[in-house]
Design a protein around this motif. Structure first.
Motif, short mmCIF file in Angstrom:
data_model
loop_
_atom_site.label_atom_id
_atom_site.label_comp_id
_atom_site.label_asym_id
_atom_site.label_seq_id
_atom_site.Cartn_x
_atom_site.Cartn_y
_atom_site.Cartn_z
N PHE A 255 -20.74 13.48 -39.67
CA PHE A 255 -21.10 11.72 -39.16
C PHE A 255 -20.24 11.41 -38.15
O PHE A 255 -21.26 10.72 -37.14
CB PHE A 255 -20.31 10.92 -40.37
CG PHE A 255 -21.86 11.59 -41.68
CD1 PHE A 255 -22.58 11.61 -41.75
CD2 PHE A 255 -20.64 12.15 -42.71
CE1 PHE A 255 -22.88 11.09 -43.23
CE2 PHE A 255 -21.93 12.41 -43.89
CZ PHE A 255 -22.88 11.90 -43.90
N PRO A 256 -18.68 11.44 -37.65
CA PRO A 256 -18.58 10.70 -36.70
C PRO A 256 -19.56 11.38 -34.75
O PRO A 256 -19.24 10.89 -34.35
CB PRO A 256 -17.03 11.49 -36.27
CG PRO A 256 -16.48 11.91 -37.67
CD PRO A 256 -17.64 12.14 -38.43
N ARG B 151 -16.87 4.24 -49.57
CA ARG B 151 -16.65 5.07 -48.80
C ARG B 151 -16.63 6.47 -49.34
O ARG B 151 -16.52 8.27 -48.91
CB ARG B 151 -15.57 5.11 -48.01
CG ARG B 151 -15.93 4.12 -47.24
CD ARG B 151 -14.37 4.13 -46.53
NE ARG B 151 -14.09 4.55 -45.59
CZ ARG B 151 -13.40 4.47 -44.14
NH1 ARG B 151 -12.38 3.97 -44.19
NH2 ARG B 151 -13.33 5.47 -43.12
N CYS C 153 -17.20 9.26 -46.84
CA CYS C 153 -15.48 9.79 -46.13
C CYS C 153 -14.87 11.35 -47.56
O CYS C 153 -14.48 11.60 -47.33
CB CYS C 153 -14.19 8.47 -45.96
SG CYS C 153 -15.67 7.71 -44.14
N CYS D 35 -18.35 14.15 -45.51
CA CYS D 35 -18.07 14.88 -44.50
C CYS D 35 -16.70 16.40 -44.07
O CYS D 35 -15.30 16.09 -44.44
CB CYS D 35 -17.26 13.55 -43.29
SG CYS D 35 -16.58 13.60 -41.78
N ALA E 57 -14.91 16.44 -41.60
CA ALA E 57 -14.04 15.98 -40.83
C ALA E 57 -12.81 15.54 -41.79
O ALA E 57 -11.61 15.41 -41.72
CB ALA E 57 -14.49 15.21 -39.53
N GLY E 58 -13.69 14.88 -43.13
CA GLY E 58 -12.67 14.31 -44.13
C GLY E 58 -12.11 14.95 -44.77
O GLY E 58 -11.08 15.08 -45.23
N PHE F 162 -6.43 11.52 -38.18
CA PHE F 162 -8.61 11.56 -37.75
C PHE F 162 -9.14 10.15 -38.58
O PHE F 162 -9.05 9.77 -37.77
CB PHE F 162 -8.91 12.32 -37.88
CG PHE F 162 -10.51 12.43 -36.70
CD1 PHE F 162 -10.16 12.64 -35.02
CD2 PHE F 162 -11.66 11.97 -37.52
CE1 PHE F 162 -11.76 12.22 -34.53
CE2 PHE F 162 -12.50 11.75 -36.94
CZ PHE F 162 -13.08 11.75 -35.78
N CYS F 163 -9.15 10.09 -39.53
CA CYS F 163 -9.57 9.05 -40.50
C CYS F 163 -9.12 7.99 -40.01
O CYS F 163 -9.89 6.72 -40.08
CB CYS F 163 -10.40 9.21 -41.78
SG CYS F 163 -10.52 10.78 -42.08
N CYS G 94 -11.46 7.80 -36.12
CA CYS G 94 -12.76 7.51 -36.47
C CYS G 94 -13.52 6.49 -36.18
O CYS G 94 -13.90 5.59 -36.86
CB CYS G 94 -12.96 8.13 -37.81
SG CYS G 94 -14.85 8.53 -37.70
N GLY H 46 -15.55 5.95 -39.13
CA GLY H 46 -14.92 5.05 -40.31
C GLY H 46 -15.27 3.25 -39.85
O GLY H 46 -14.38 3.15 -40.86
N LEU I 139 -17.90 2.19 -41.71
CA LEU I 139 -17.59 1.85 -42.40
C LEU I 139 -16.55 1.36 -43.51
O LEU I 139 -17.27 0.29 -44.42
CB LEU I 139 -17.69 3.73 -43.14
CG LEU I 139 -18.54 4.77 -42.37
CD1 LEU I 139 -17.70 6.26 -43.02
CD2 LEU I 139 -19.85 4.46 -43.35
N TYR J 37 -10.59 5.58 -49.76
CA TYR J 37 -11.33 7.08 -49.76
C TYR J 37 -12.50 7.62 -50.47
O TYR J 37 -12.30 9.00 -50.99
CB TYR J 37 -10.77 8.46 -48.44
CG TYR J 37 -10.24 7.59 -47.12
CD1 TYR J 37 -10.94 8.06 -46.20
CD2 TYR J 37 -9.29 6.88 -46.77
CE1 TYR J 37 -11.05 7.68 -44.70
CE2 TYR J 37 -9.19 6.51 -45.64
CZ TYR J 37 -9.90 6.73 -44.93
OH TYR J 37 -9.01 5.73 -43.52
S1 SF4 Z 1 -13.37 8.26 -41.64
FE1 SF4 Z 1 -13.18 10.44 -41.73
S2 SF4 Z 1 -14.39 11.32 -43.39
FE2 SF4 Z 1 -15.29 9.09 -42.68
S3 SF4 Z 1 -16.69 9.75 -41.19
FE3 SF4 Z 1 -14.81 9.40 -40.07
S4 SF4 Z 1 -14.05 11.56 -40.13
FE4 SF4 Z 1 -15.81 11.75 -41.64
#
Ligand code: SF4
Ligand code: SF4
Length: 257
Positions: free
Chosen positions: A55-56, A93, A96, A100, A102-103, A183-184, A188, A191, A194, A236
């Motif tokens: 998503f990001p 979320r 997340c 996702c 990345a998460g 990262f989140c 992000c 995020g 969100l 999360y």
């Molecule tokens: S906060 Fe983390 S899990 Fe949510 S969209 Fe961003 S990278 Fe993905």
């Protein structure tokens, strides 16, 4: 490592189906961290196989107005990106939490049994992320620079080990063994959008009259979101609090506050 023969739409379809399944698990009170593991594994695998649903990076493509990077027409990508923000407003979320890639890769990494650094009570991650969001927009809209590209999000999942950026994101992933979702929580940009939506979520985790105020949920939460005065933007939906709660029905996912 992206497999060209697998259409990226597979990632979008998976995101919708997994979202529905996770909403059902939460709403029926059946969600546990153990049941979340298959979602985490599939999400990470899809990140590597089709680089979706990351998503990001989709938001990065929209900011750059780059249909090639998105792999979809801009209006369609915009609708998809906005739709999941609306879904975060309704259900929290969930994307997340487990969908996702990345998460998910950070969530899996945080399972590594090493001593954890806690920033649960700190507002610093949200402040840093807001600052990076401004840079993300200015660099993308003003200069056409892909901040998430520089941070190696795409290179990591594409296993482009010849690039410096790959090692930047690899470093973030390794750090997530110690720090919960760096990262989140610190970077992000999606995020950043969100979190305010989820903080006013229609469905949310809430305590009931059965709560005995033992605070085990608060101690289990890596972001401070289990605290009663927290607005859940940084929740999360990982399930640590509900797994830790000793009283059935004291901490539930449902409508209202
Ligand atoms: S906060 Fe983390 S899990 Fe949510 S969209 Fe961003 S990278 Fe993905
Ligand atoms: S432990 Fe914290 S982040 Fe995880 S579901 Fe509970 S409130 Fe949300």
């Amino acid at each position: 490592m992206v497999v060209e023969s697998i259409p990226p739409a597979v990632g979008s379809i998976y995101a919708l189906l997994a979202f529905a399944a996770l909403v059902w698990l939460w709403h029926s009170g059946r969600f546990t961290r153990r049941r979340a593991v298959p979602f985490l594994i599939i999400s990470v695998l899809l990140g590597f196989l089709v680089f979706a649903p990351v998503f990001p990076y989709q938001l990065q493509g929209l900011v750059l107005r780059d249909a090639a990077l998105l792999g979809a027409p801009l209006p369609m990508a915009l609708i998809g990106t906005l739709a999941f923000i609306v879904l975060a407003f309704v259900f929290g979320r969930i994307i997340c939490g487990q969908i996702c890639p990345a998460g998910a890769v950070q969530e899996v990494m945080h399972l590594v049994p090493v001593k954890k650094y806690s920033s649960a009570e700190s507002r610093v991650p949200v402040a840093v992320r807001a600052g990076i969001f401004v840079v993300f927009l200015a660099a993308g809209l003003g200069l056409g620079i892909s901040v998430l590209g520089l941070l190696g999000l795409a290179d990591f999942f594409n296993l482009t080990v010849a690039s410096v950026s790959f090692f930047v994101f690899l470093g973030i992933v390794l750090l997530s063994a110690v720090v919960y979702r760096p990262f989140c929580r610190y970077i992000c940009p999606y995020g950043t959008l969100l979190a305010p939506a989820a903080s006013r979520g229609v469905y949310r985790l809430r305590r009931t009259d059965a709560c005995i105020n033992c605070r085990k949920c608060e101690r289990a939460c890596p972001t401070g979101a289990a605290s009663p005065d927290h607005r859940l933007g940084e929740c999360y939906l990982c399930g640590r609090c509900t797994d830790a709660c000793p009283v059935e029905g004291a901490l539930v996912y449902g409508r209202g506050r």
